[in-house]
Design an enzyme around this catalytic site. Structure first.
Site, PDB file in Angstrom:
ATOM      1  N   ARG A   1       0.405   2.750   1.427  1.00 59.19           N
ATOM      2  CA  ARG A   1       0.897   1.425   1.839  1.00 59.19           C
ATOM      3  C   ARG A   1       1.845   1.675   3.012  1.00 59.19           C
ATOM      4  NH1 ARG A   1       2.647  -1.648  -3.432  1.00 59.19           N
ATOM      5  NH2 ARG A   1       3.328  -3.245  -1.988  1.00 59.19           N
TER       6      ARG A   1
ATOM      7  N   CYS B   1       1.234   4.170  -3.443  1.00 58.38           N
ATOM      8  CA  CYS B   1       1.464   3.539  -4.752  1.00 58.38           C
ATOM      9  C   CYS B   1       0.199   3.786  -5.558  1.00 58.38           C
ATOM     10  CB  CYS B   1       1.746   2.049  -4.593  1.00 58.38           C
ATOM     11  SG  CYS B   1       0.294   1.133  -4.153  1.00 58.38           S
TER      12      CYS B   1
ATOM     13  N   ASP C   1      -2.060 -10.424  -5.703  1.00 63.72           N
ATOM     14  CA  ASP C   1      -1.322 -10.057  -6.924  1.00 63.72           C
ATOM     15  C   ASP C   1      -1.915 -10.706  -8.167  1.00 63.72           C
ATOM     16  OD1 ASP C   1       2.041  -9.787  -5.510  1.00 63.72           O
ATOM     17  OD2 ASP C   1       0.261  -8.527  -5.417  1.00 63.72           O
TER      18      ASP C   1
ATOM     19  N   ASN D   1       9.450 -11.215  -6.253  1.00 64.93           N
ATOM     20  CA  ASN D   1       9.258 -10.904  -4.836  1.00 64.93           C
ATOM     21  C   ASN D   1      10.069 -11.794  -3.902  1.00 64.93           C
ATOM     22  OD1 ASN D   1       7.689  -8.874  -5.710  1.00 64.93           O
ATOM     23  ND2 ASN D   1       5.735  -9.820  -5.180  1.00 64.93           N
TER      24      ASN D   1
ATOM     25  N   ARG E   1       8.291  -3.765 -14.897  1.00 65.02           N
ATOM     26  CA  ARG E   1       8.823  -3.880 -13.529  1.00 65.02           C
ATOM     27  C   ARG E   1       8.723  -5.316 -13.043  1.00 65.02           C
ATOM     28  NH1 ARG E   1       6.285  -0.351  -9.139  1.00 65.02           N
ATOM     29  NH2 ARG E   1       7.725  -1.708  -8.025  1.00 65.02           N
TER      30      ARG E   1
HETATM   31  C1  EPZ Z   1       4.396  -7.540  -0.925  1.00 65.98           C
HETATM   32  O1  EPZ Z   1       4.201  -6.156  -0.670  1.00 65.98           O
HETATM   33  C2  EPZ Z   1       4.545  -7.676  -2.428  1.00 65.98           C
HETATM   34  N1  EPZ Z   1       5.703  -6.910  -2.878  1.00 65.98           N
HETATM   35  C3  EPZ Z   1       3.293  -7.168  -3.130  1.00 65.98           C
HETATM   36  O2  EPZ Z   1       3.446  -7.430  -4.526  1.00 65.98           O
HETATM   37  C4  EPZ Z   1       2.090  -7.960  -2.621  1.00 65.98           C
HETATM   38  O3  EPZ Z   1       0.914  -7.417  -3.203  1.00 65.98           O
HETATM   39  C5  EPZ Z   1       2.012  -7.874  -1.086  1.00 65.98           C
HETATM   40  O4  EPZ Z   1       3.250  -8.308  -0.503  1.00 65.98           O
HETATM   41  C6  EPZ Z   1       0.886  -8.728  -0.521  1.00 65.98           C
HETATM   42  O5  EPZ Z   1       1.083 -10.075  -0.868  1.00 65.98           O
HETATM   43  C7  EPZ Z   1       6.937  -7.454  -2.732  1.00 65.98           C
HETATM   44  O6  EPZ Z   1       7.087  -8.537  -2.218  1.00 65.98           O
HETATM   45  C8  EPZ Z   1       8.083  -6.637  -3.266  1.00 65.98           C
HETATM   46  P1  EPZ Z   1       2.345  -6.391   2.864  1.00 65.98           P
HETATM   47  P2  EPZ Z   1       4.242  -5.613   0.865  1.00 65.98           P
HETATM   48  O7  EPZ Z   1       3.259  -5.716   3.806  1.00 65.98           O
HETATM   49  O8  EPZ Z   1       5.260  -6.361   1.626  1.00 65.98           O
HETATM   50  C9  EPZ Z   1      -0.641  -3.659   5.313  1.00 65.98           C
HETATM   51  C10 EPZ Z   1       3.630  -6.933  -6.809  1.00 65.98           C
HETATM   52  O9  EPZ Z   1       2.748  -6.682  -7.635  1.00 65.98           O
HETATM   53  N2  EPZ Z   1       0.570  -3.197   6.013  1.00 65.98           N
HETATM   54  O10 EPZ Z   1       2.178  -7.874   2.939  1.00 65.98           O
HETATM   55  O11 EPZ Z   1       4.334  -4.138   0.810  1.00 65.98           O
HETATM   56  C11 EPZ Z   1      -0.657  -3.198   3.857  1.00 65.98           C
HETATM   57  O12 EPZ Z   1      -1.201  -1.902   3.753  1.00 65.98           O
HETATM   58  C12 EPZ Z   1       3.572  -6.322  -5.428  1.00 65.98           C
HETATM   59  O13 EPZ Z   1       4.593  -7.711  -7.019  1.00 65.98           O
HETATM   60  C13 EPZ Z   1       0.435  -2.280   7.053  1.00 65.98           C
HETATM   61  O14 EPZ Z   1      -0.671  -1.850   7.392  1.00 65.98           O
HETATM   62  O15 EPZ Z   1       2.782  -6.030   1.363  1.00 65.98           O
HETATM   63  C14 EPZ Z   1      -1.538  -4.229   3.201  1.00 65.98           C
HETATM   64  O16 EPZ Z   1      -2.902  -3.909   3.416  1.00 65.98           O
HETATM   65  C15 EPZ Z   1       2.425  -5.335  -5.295  1.00 65.98           C
HETATM   66  N3  EPZ Z   1       1.557  -1.855   7.699  1.00 65.98           N
HETATM   67  C16 EPZ Z   1      -1.206  -5.498   3.965  1.00 65.98           C
HETATM   68  O17 EPZ Z   1      -0.607  -5.086   5.205  1.00 65.98           O
HETATM   69  C17 EPZ Z   1       2.818  -2.326   7.363  1.00 65.98           C
HETATM   70  O18 EPZ Z   1       3.805  -1.925   7.998  1.00 65.98           O
HETATM   71  C18 EPZ Z   1      -0.238  -6.426   3.247  1.00 65.98           C
HETATM   72  O19 EPZ Z   1       0.911  -5.676   2.931  1.00 65.98           O
HETATM   73  C19 EPZ Z   1       2.919  -3.264   6.313  1.00 65.98           C
HETATM   74  C20 EPZ Z   1       1.784  -3.686   5.652  1.00 65.98           C
END
Ligand code: EPZ
Length: 415
Positions: free
Chosen positions: A121, A116, A303, A23, A395
């Site tokens: 998401r 997903c 995670d 990440n 992955r």
């Molecule tokens: C990153 O995803 C990671 N992926 C995820 O890891 C990780 O679970 C997540 O951060 C949380 O730590 C990568 O870095 C590639 P977020 P991301 O935006 O960026 C909400 C793995 O297993 N949200 O921090 O997509 C969202 O729904 C993966 O390696 C909105 O509502 O996560 C969630 O509830 C899985 N609107 C929360 O924020 C948005 O525009 C956190 O999501 C963006 C997010």
């Protein structure tokens, strides 16, 4: 379809080297699109996702190569600001190219990532932030079309400290006119390293590592090299495998990135020894049940929630696990139940009653971290477990069966 077969009950023992952080490397690879140049990225894990990101960069016109943990990216001929659905649907992180491409070309077409394994998401924070920076957005046939003659710095407040939105908008803002201030940002180490990489490229980002980033737009950015930080989620996964199955030493880690996790493992009765860049774990006679609620960094990472649930399924009484980051990230529970775990889920909380023993059975991976939870449980279960759809684990975990074999596990991949 390949499967992993694990014969449980073996006591693990030995050392394992943790790979570079998935990440961190994914946004870093996206950031190379910001300007023409030749980039070298060290300590890159060989994963499906890093290979997918290389494919995506090539679609934009970049040239990439990968050898022995090093990725080279040449972005001199990038001329196609686009991320197509067939790639984005396999890896949400493809959405990271939005910021760099609109910054460099003033226009970009990126497929909207679908849901997903565990539900929707959204990417509304990414899109709202881009509009605030002056981009015009259209949604056409599942693609986001974004255009901006010029990006103008502004203040952006995140409702939730989103990792992806923080990374994407920081990349969009580094060459915007004037000052962009991002508030309630993600402080995950992977985003901290992305901002450090952007500054090595010539950006001017202040407040790195805090929840407020101040980005002064610059004219020029240049190519840069970087060594990716260790993967704290892989590290936590192996520590939890040790907490159930034996003495493990994990090398090439940054203990500070795992403080909340090691503290929680100590609460279960594990012995933890922390050195500069390694951590050793010795499991207790009886694993104590410990409640856990996920949080953004530096809290307990979502995670590692599935892996913690697997651990608690064999603890000495009852525990409660709540995920406040993703309210529906429990696809691992029905699979763990097939191994004999006693878990009830209500809304975003799992109620776990520890059992004395899990028993091997055929189970199915549903996402990267759910697969990791099944590995941990299968290693402790009596008898044989067959894990299908293991493309999920490939992955996010480099050479996972070799690493567990090196620790004495009875594990093999069959096609
Ligand atoms: C990153 O995803 C990671 N992926 C995820 O890891 C990780 O679970 C997540 O951060 C949380 O730590 C990568 O870095 C590639 P977020 P991301 O935006 O960026 C909400 C793995 O297993 N949200 O921090 O997509 C969202 O729904 C993966 O390696 C909105 O509502 O996560 C969630 O509830 C899985 N609107 C929360 O924020 C948005 O525009 C956190 O999501 C963006 C997010």
């Amino acid at each position: 379809m390949a499967k992993i077969i694990i014969k449980g009950g073996k006591t693990l023992n030995g050392e394992v080297k943790i790979s570079g952080a998935k990440n961190a490397v994914l946004p870093i690879m996206s950031a190379t699109l910001l300007c023409p140049g030749k980039f070298t990225i060290y300590n890159v894990p060989d994963l499906r996702d890093t290979r997918t990101m290389m494919q995506l960069l090539e679609i934009t016109g970049a040239k990439t190569s990968f050898e022995n943990g090093t990725v080279w990216v040449d972005t001199n001929n990038v001329n196609n600001p686009e991320a197509p659905y067939d790639l984005v649907k396999t890896m949400r992180a493809s959405f990271y190219v939005l910021g760099p491409l609109i910054s460099r070309f003033g226009k970009v077409q990126v497929s909207l990532p679908g849901g997903c394994a565990w539900g929707p998401r959204p990417v509304d924070y990414h899109l709202k932030g881009l509009e605030k920076l002056g981009a015009n957005l259209d949604l056409e046939g599942g693609n986001i079309l974004a255009e901006a003659d010029e990006l103008i710095g502004c203040d952006i407040h995140f409702e939730f400290p989103s990792v992806g939105a923080t990374g994407n908008l920081a990349m969009a803002a580094v060459r915007a006119k004037g000052i962009t201030r991002l508030f309630n940002c993600a402080k995950e180490p992977e985003i901290t390293q992305l901002c450090e990489f952007l500054n090595i490229m010539g950006a001017n980002i202040k407040g790195i590592g805090t929840d407020s980033l101040v980005i002064e737009g610059v004219k020029e950015l240049n190519h840069a090299d970087i060594t990716v930080i260790p993967d704290r989620i892989e590290a936590g996964t192996f520590l939890m495998a040790g907490a159930l199955n034996g003495e493990i030493k994990i090398n090439n880690v940054i203990p500070l990135h795992l403080e909340k996790v090691t503290n929680k493992l100590i609460e279960t009765g594990c012995q933890i020894t922390i050195n500069d860049d390694s951590i050793s774990i010795t499991p207790p006679e009886n694993l104590k049940s410990v409640d856990m609620t996920t949080a953004v960094f530096p809290g307990f990472p979502t995670d590692l929630q599935a892996q913690w649930v697997a651990l608690m399924s064999l603890s000495d009484s009852s525990s409660i696990v709540t995920d406040i980051v993703y309210h529906d990230r429990f696809s691992h529970i029905p699979e763990l139940a097939r191994l004999g775990a006693n878990i009830k889920v209500e809304k975003n909380t799992a109620f776990i009653r520890g059992v004395d023993q899990l028993v091997g059975a055929p189970v199915m991976s549903t996402d990267i971290r759910a697969s990791a939870a099944l590995f941990i449980a299968a290693l402790a279960a009596k008898g044989e477990t067959e894990i299908s759809r293991i493309y999920h684990i490939d992955r996010g975990y480099e050479k996972i069966e070799q690493k567990f074999l090196g620790l004495g596990a009875d594990i093999r991949r069959v096609s």
